[in-house]
Each structure stands twice: as structure tokens, then as C-alpha cells.
Design an enzyme around this catalytic site. Structure first.
Site, PDB file in Angstrom:
ATOM      1  N   ASP A  54      -8.119   4.462   8.761  1.00 20.63           N
ATOM      2  CA  ASP A  54      -7.744   3.817   7.501  1.00 20.63           C
ATOM      3  C   ASP A  54      -8.801   4.190   6.480  1.00 20.63           C
ATOM      4  O   ASP A  54      -9.984   3.840   6.643  1.00 20.63           O
ATOM      5  CB  ASP A  54      -7.693   2.297   7.688  1.00 20.63           C
ATOM      6  CG  ASP A  54      -6.269   1.788   7.673  1.00 20.63           C
ATOM      7  OD1 ASP A  54      -5.636   1.884   6.619  1.00 20.63           O
ATOM      8  OD2 ASP A  54      -5.819   1.301   8.723  1.00 20.63           O
ATOM      9  N   CYS A  71      -6.211 -16.870  13.948  1.00 22.59           N
ATOM     10  CA  CYS A  71      -5.835 -16.038  15.102  1.00 22.59           C
ATOM     11  C   CYS A  71      -6.037 -16.851  16.377  1.00 22.59           C
ATOM     12  O   CYS A  71      -6.796 -17.819  16.406  1.00 22.59           O
ATOM     13  CB  CYS A  71      -6.730 -14.805  15.186  1.00 22.59           C
ATOM     14  SG  CYS A  71      -6.597 -13.739  13.748  1.00 22.59           S
ATOM     15  N   LYS A 125      -3.569   5.100   5.938  1.00 18.56           N
ATOM     16  CA  LYS A 125      -3.964   5.741   7.204  1.00 18.56           C
ATOM     17  C   LYS A 125      -3.742   7.246   7.125  1.00 18.56           C
ATOM     18  O   LYS A 125      -2.747   7.689   6.566  1.00 18.56           O
ATOM     19  CB  LYS A 125      -3.091   5.225   8.347  1.00 18.56           C
ATOM     20  CG  LYS A 125      -3.327   3.793   8.716  1.00 18.56           C
ATOM     21  CD  LYS A 125      -2.425   3.381   9.858  1.00 18.56           C
ATOM     22  CE  LYS A 125      -2.575   1.900  10.132  1.00 18.56           C
ATOM     23  NZ  LYS A 125      -2.244   1.059   8.963  1.00 18.56           N
ATOM     24  N   ARG A 170       0.831  -1.209   0.000  1.00 18.31           N
ATOM     25  CA  ARG A 170       0.000   0.000   0.000  1.00 18.31           C
ATOM     26  C   ARG A 170       0.867   1.262   0.000  1.00 18.31           C
ATOM     27  O   ARG A 170       0.560   2.243  -0.643  1.00 18.31           O
ATOM     28  CB  ARG A 170      -0.864  -0.025   1.267  1.00 18.31           C
ATOM     29  CG  ARG A 170      -2.058   0.888   1.237  1.00 18.31           C
ATOM     30  CD  ARG A 170      -2.848   0.889   2.549  1.00 18.31           C
ATOM     31  NE  ARG A 170      -2.868  -0.322   3.313  1.00 18.31           N
ATOM     32  CZ  ARG A 170      -3.792  -1.273   3.222  1.00 18.31           C
ATOM     33  NH1 ARG A 170      -4.781  -1.150   2.349  1.00 18.31           N
ATOM     34  NH2 ARG A 170      -3.735  -2.349   3.974  1.00 18.31           N
ATOM     35  N   TYR A 171       1.933   1.234   0.769  1.00 19.05           N
ATOM     36  CA  TYR A 171       2.838   2.388   0.890  1.00 19.05           C
ATOM     37  C   TYR A 171       4.140   2.047   0.177  1.00 19.05           C
ATOM     38  O   TYR A 171       4.532   0.872   0.122  1.00 19.05           O
ATOM     39  CB  TYR A 171       3.131   2.668   2.366  1.00 19.05           C
ATOM     40  CG  TYR A 171       1.903   2.876   3.225  1.00 19.05           C
ATOM     41  CD1 TYR A 171       1.251   4.099   3.258  1.00 19.05           C
ATOM     42  CD2 TYR A 171       1.395   1.832   3.998  1.00 19.05           C
ATOM     43  CE1 TYR A 171       0.129   4.291   4.041  1.00 19.05           C
ATOM     44  CE2 TYR A 171       0.272   2.020   4.786  1.00 19.05           C
ATOM     45  CZ  TYR A 171      -0.356   3.243   4.810  1.00 19.05           C
ATOM     46  OH  TYR A 171      -1.468   3.434   5.584  1.00 19.05           O
ATOM     47  N   ARG A 187       7.053  -0.159   2.341  1.00 26.81           N
ATOM     48  CA  ARG A 187       6.772  -1.302   3.215  1.00 26.81           C
ATOM     49  C   ARG A 187       5.650  -2.159   2.651  1.00 26.81           C
ATOM     50  O   ARG A 187       4.789  -1.652   1.922  1.00 26.81           O
ATOM     51  CB  ARG A 187       6.427  -0.854   4.627  1.00 26.81           C
ATOM     52  CG  ARG A 187       5.301   0.149   4.731  1.00 26.81           C
ATOM     53  CD  ARG A 187       5.532   1.041   5.953  1.00 26.81           C
ATOM     54  NE  ARG A 187       4.485   2.005   6.183  1.00 26.81           N
ATOM     55  CZ  ARG A 187       4.450   3.219   5.629  1.00 26.81           C
ATOM     56  NH1 ARG A 187       5.371   3.584   4.759  1.00 26.81           N
ATOM     57  NH2 ARG A 187       3.491   4.053   5.929  1.00 26.81           N
ATOM     58  N   ASP A 232     -12.858   0.417  11.979  1.00 23.44           N
ATOM     59  CA  ASP A 232     -13.061   0.302  10.527  1.00 23.44           C
ATOM     60  C   ASP A 232     -14.502  -0.084  10.207  1.00 23.44           C
ATOM     61  O   ASP A 232     -15.225  -0.597  11.048  1.00 23.44           O
ATOM     62  CB  ASP A 232     -12.087  -0.752   9.974  1.00 23.44           C
ATOM     63  CG  ASP A 232     -10.641  -0.285  10.076  1.00 23.44           C
ATOM     64  OD1 ASP A 232     -10.359   0.827   9.607  1.00 23.44           O
ATOM     65  OD2 ASP A 232      -9.814  -1.024  10.652  1.00 23.44           O
ATOM     66  N   CYS A 275     -13.229  -7.214  14.282  1.00 19.44           N
ATOM     67  CA  CYS A 275     -12.071  -7.388  13.398  1.00 19.44           C
ATOM     68  C   CYS A 275     -12.293  -6.770  12.010  1.00 19.44           C
ATOM     69  O   CYS A 275     -13.310  -7.012  11.365  1.00 19.44           O
ATOM     70  CB  CYS A 275     -11.765  -8.874  13.244  1.00 19.44           C
ATOM     71  SG  CYS A 275     -10.404  -9.160  12.102  1.00 19.44           S
ATOM     72  N   CYS A 287     -11.652 -11.306  17.395  1.00 22.26           N
ATOM     73  CA  CYS A 287     -12.199 -10.064  17.936  1.00 22.26           C
ATOM     74  C   CYS A 287     -13.499  -9.766  17.189  1.00 22.26           C
ATOM     75  O   CYS A 287     -13.540  -9.873  15.956  1.00 22.26           O
ATOM     76  CB  CYS A 287     -11.199  -8.923  17.723  1.00 22.26           C
ATOM     77  SG  CYS A 287      -9.532  -9.382  18.284  1.00 22.26           S
ATOM     78  N   ARG A 302     -10.621  -7.554   9.456  1.00 21.86           N
ATOM     79  CA  ARG A 302     -10.431  -8.586   8.420  1.00 21.86           C
ATOM     80  C   ARG A 302     -11.347  -9.771   8.700  1.00 21.86           C
ATOM     81  O   ARG A 302     -11.015 -10.916   8.370  1.00 21.86           O
ATOM     82  CB  ARG A 302      -8.965  -9.042   8.373  1.00 21.86           C
ATOM     83  CG  ARG A 302      -8.019  -7.950   7.931  1.00 21.86           C
ATOM     84  CD  ARG A 302      -6.689  -8.481   7.418  1.00 21.86           C
ATOM     85  NE  ARG A 302      -5.874  -7.358   6.960  1.00 21.86           N
ATOM     86  CZ  ARG A 302      -4.752  -6.953   7.553  1.00 21.86           C
ATOM     87  NH1 ARG A 302      -4.275  -7.605   8.612  1.00 21.86           N
ATOM     88  NH2 ARG A 302      -4.083  -5.927   7.096  1.00 21.86           N
TER      89      ARG A 302
HETATM   90  S1  SF4 Z   1      -8.273  -8.015  15.059  1.00 24.09           S
HETATM   91 FE1  SF4 Z   1      -8.758  -9.639  13.609  1.00 24.09          FE
HETATM   92  S2  SF4 Z   1      -6.763 -10.258  12.788  1.00 24.09           S
HETATM   93 FE2  SF4 Z   1      -6.372  -9.140  14.716  1.00 24.09          FE
HETATM   94  S3  SF4 Z   1      -6.332 -10.727  16.308  1.00 24.09           S
HETATM   95 FE3  SF4 Z   1      -8.420  -9.907  16.238  1.00 24.09          FE
HETATM   96  S4  SF4 Z   1      -9.463 -11.327  14.861  1.00 24.09           S
HETATM   97 FE4  SF4 Z   1      -7.286 -11.633  14.498  1.00 24.09          FE
END
Ligand code: SF4
Length: 387
Positions: free
Chosen positions: A308, A101, A315, A88-89, A92, A271, A108, A105, A110
Site C-alpha cells: 500500500d 476489533c 496498492k 480510494r479507487y 469501490r 505497512d 495493525c 494485532c 490502523r
Molecule cells: S489488523 Fe488492525 S483492524 Fe485488523 S483485526 Fe487487527 S487490530 Fe483490528
């Protein structure tokens, strides 16, 4: 207790009332669930608004999708030249080795990519292609391992990727984004720490922490193990309604991070991930929180509040602005941390710019004269300074 992976198991451990299990099965069918013992033990069962439970126990609100929400809210796919790489940048790349994971979360960004049954881990062939991409792009100064959570991988696998990165001359820094020190601190063994260090190049670890209670005694030991081995630690925090969207919690979180030798780095605005509207705040809330930190707690405790931009545009800092305008051509108005306004002379800035410009011309003239003296001809590459 092992990792809880279904609403039935959450129910069994008193984290979900029995009547809610059937509806939460529908949520779990859509978005992965995993609550490791280390985090489950931090939940206060007597508090229906417990900030740890709010982050990890599924909620029916996750099935409410808003039109502005996006499956790929930060536009990873739009910036992915080869599988596993997000470029993206300019200097990096992200290298996404796995989509698994230690904990899932509920907010999340993603969530459409991570978890069992979503995207696959990179095959050995795809890892080789991703490394080749990095090798053939000399502008890549930093590689960021993310996912999924790279620290769910074995020390052996991590070591082989780190060694490959160590052998790419232009890669000078490797960063690892992880929630493992918080979610499953026992995984941060000496062997794993050795595996993520590369000779001659720094490995930074960015630890994702949203509430001070996540920094349990075990999590602190895991973080210290990395810090003591010479790995610099920075933090990432997601601003979440009902978790950390008040000054008292945010101050305590930032101070606790610094006490654990973790430098606060980013405070992310939530997000636009699907089904996360109940956890998102207003941007104004984040800006007020940043104001509550500025001046009242040490400079070490100040993260950068960032958004983002959807679509893969990267960002942008969205913290409060303390230059509140100019009350004449001669003055800026600057606000201090108490909200009091002060004038700062604009002409002083102008004078500084003029002095810098004059100095630059003077230096250029001196270099041209020296070239002429040394070679007897004017320096063709030199642009004649204005006189
Ligand atoms: S935010 Fe998403 S990618 Fe990061 S630890 Fe939690 S579930 Fe996994």
C-alpha cells in the site's frame, strides 16, 4: 478464560513474565490490547518466539518509532469524503462502521484509529450519510466493510446495513474484511451468517490469517459455516518478521487456507505503522517468498504480494518479475520457477499486435459499409479507417 485486555491479565495467564508488566503497561496505554481465549489457547508458552504470541502480545519495541512511520500509513483520511467512507479507487469504497476489533494485532496499520478511546463507531446519522454517499455515486460497484472489525457488530446491525446496501442498485458486491473467524470463531453463528448475506448480490468475506496455526479446529468450523452457506472466502495475510517470513510457514499457510476453502488473495507488505519496525521485513524477503511459492505449490495457493503506497495512493503488486530482460531486439528472457532462463520471441508478440490491429480495421470497415448500405449515407460517428 475471557478476552485478556491488560498486561496484568496476560501476566496472570503466563503470557508475559511478571517483571515485564510495568513496561508493557506503557505500551498498552498507547495501543489497544485484546487477546481472546481462542487465540490465547494457541500460544505455546514454552516457545519465547511463538508466532501467535508475537502477533498479539504487546512488546516494548512498539514504543520505538521510526521517522518514516506514519499515523495513517495507507492514507485513509486523505481519501475520506465523508465520515466512515474511504473512496480510494473509482469503483469501490471502504465503509468503516466500527473501530473496535475482537483482537488487537501488534502490527495493525490502523492502530492509531482502532481500539477503545480511539475513533468512535459511526453514529446512526453518520451511517445514513455514508449510505447516502454510496447511493449518490453510481460508479461504486463494490462496498467493503472494514474497520475495526465489522463482525464484532450484532447480527441486527449488520443486517440493517446489508439491507440498505442491497437496495442500492449500482452496488453489486459487498465484501467484509474480518479477523473474527480466527479470533472469536463462536461469533460466526448461523444468525450472523444469514445477516451478512444479501438477496441477489454476492457477499465475499476476506479472512485475515497470518500463520497456519490460526486455522484452529474452531476457526475452520466458522469458515466452513460461511462457505457452506454460499459465501466465497478469500484471505489476507500480512508478511511479518518472525511469524511467516519463511517458505515453510508460507507454503503451509497457503495450502491450509485452500484446504479450508479460502482462496489466498493478498500478501501485504507490512505497512509503515508506528512502532511496528520489529515486525516488518525487507521487500526482497517477500519477493523471495513469492518465488518459493511459484511452481512449487498449486496455482490456487498463490496470493498477490502488494504494497500500500503511503499517502492513499493504493496498492501496487510488488512480486518478483519473471521477464528478466531481453537479450536482443528479437527475444525476451523469461525465468521459470527453477530459476532457469528461456528465450521468448519478441517478434511473435509484435506480429500478434499487428494481426489484432488489422482485424480491428477490417471489422470497422465492414461496419461502415453496412451502415452505408442500410442508410445510404456514410456513418458520421465512424472514424474512417486508415487504408
Ligand atoms: S489488523 Fe488492525 S483492524 Fe485488523 S483485526 Fe487487527 S487490530 Fe483490528
Amino acid at each position: 478464560m475471557t478476552t485478556l485486555r491488560t498486561p496484568a491479565q496476560l501476566c496472570e495467564h503466563g503470557l508475559v513474565p511478571p517483571g515485564r508488566q510495568p513496561v508493557l503497561d506503557a505500551v498498552a496505554a498507547r495501543y489497544a490490547v485484546a487477546l481472546p481465549a481462542a487465540l490465547a489457547q494457541l500460544i505455546n508458552h514454552a516457545d519465547s518466539r511463538d508466532p501467535i504470541a508475537r502477533q498479539f502480545v504487546p512488546d516494548l519495541a512498539e514504543l520505538v518509532h521510526h521517522p518514516e512511520e506514519l499515523n495513517d500509513p495507507i492514507g485513509d483520511d486523505a481519501c475520506s469524503p465523508v465520515e466512515g467512507i474511504v473512496h480510494r479507487y473509482p469503483d469501490r469504497v471502504l465503509l468503516k462502521l466500527t473501530h473496535i476489533c475482537a483482537v488487537y494485532c501488534r502490527f495493525c496499520f490502523r492502530r492509531e484509529m482502532v481500539g477503545p478511546g480511539k475513533r468512535n463507531a459511526l453514529s446512526p446519522k453518520a451511517v445514513a450519510a455514508a449510505l447516502e454517499y454510496i447511493r449518490t455515486h453510481p460508479e461504486i460497484w463494490e462496498v467493503i466493510l472494514t474497520g475495526g472489525d465489522p463482525l464484532v457488530l450484532s447480527a441486527r446491525r449488520l443486517r440493517s446495513v446489508m439491507e440498505a446496501l442491497a437496495n442500492i442498485d449500482h452496488v453489486k458486491v459487498v465484501r467484509i474484511h474480518t479477523r473474527v473467524p480466527i479470533a472469536d470463531p463462536a461469533r460466526i453463528t448461523s444468525d450472523l451468517v444469514r445477516a451478512i448475506k444479501i438477496k441477489g448480490k454476492p457477499t465475499y468475506v476476506a479472512v485475515h490469517v497470518n500463520h497456519p496455526r490460526e486455522l484452529s479446529a474452531h476457526a475452520r468450523v466458522a469458515c466452513l459455516r460461511m462457505a457452506d452457506s454460499g459465501i466465497p472466502l478469500v484471505s489476507q495475510t500480512v508478511l511479518l518478521a518472525g511469524v511467516n517470513d519463511n517458505p515453510k510457514v508460507m507454503v503451509e499457510l497457503m495450502r491450509t487456507l485452500v484446504e479450508c476453502r479460502i482462496k489466498p488473495y493478498y500478501l501485504h507488505h507490512g505497512d509503515l505503522a508506528p512502532g511496528t519496525g520489529h515486525l516488518r521485513t525487507e521487500i526482497a524477503t517477500g519477493q523471495e517468498l513469492m518465488r518459493s511459492l511459484r511452481g512449487r505449490v498449486s496455482g490456487l495457493c498463490q496470493p498477490t504480494y502488494v504494497l500500500d503506497i503511503p499517502g492513499g495512493h493504493g496498492k501496487s503488486p510488488i512480486g518478483p518479475n519473471y521477464i528478466t530482460g531481453s537479450n536482443s531486439a528479437a527475444h525476451f528472457v523469461v525465468e521459470d520457477f527453477k530459476g532457469q532462463r528461456h528465450q521468448y520471441p519478441a517478434h511473435r508478440l509484435m506480429r500478434n499486435r499487428q494481426e489484432i490491429e488489422q482485424g480491428r480495421r477490417h471489422r470497422e470497415r465492414g461496419e461502415a459499409d453496412k451502415h452505408h448500405r442500410d442508410h445510404g449515407v456514410p456513418d458520421k460517428g465512424h472514424v474512417a479507417p486508415e487504408r
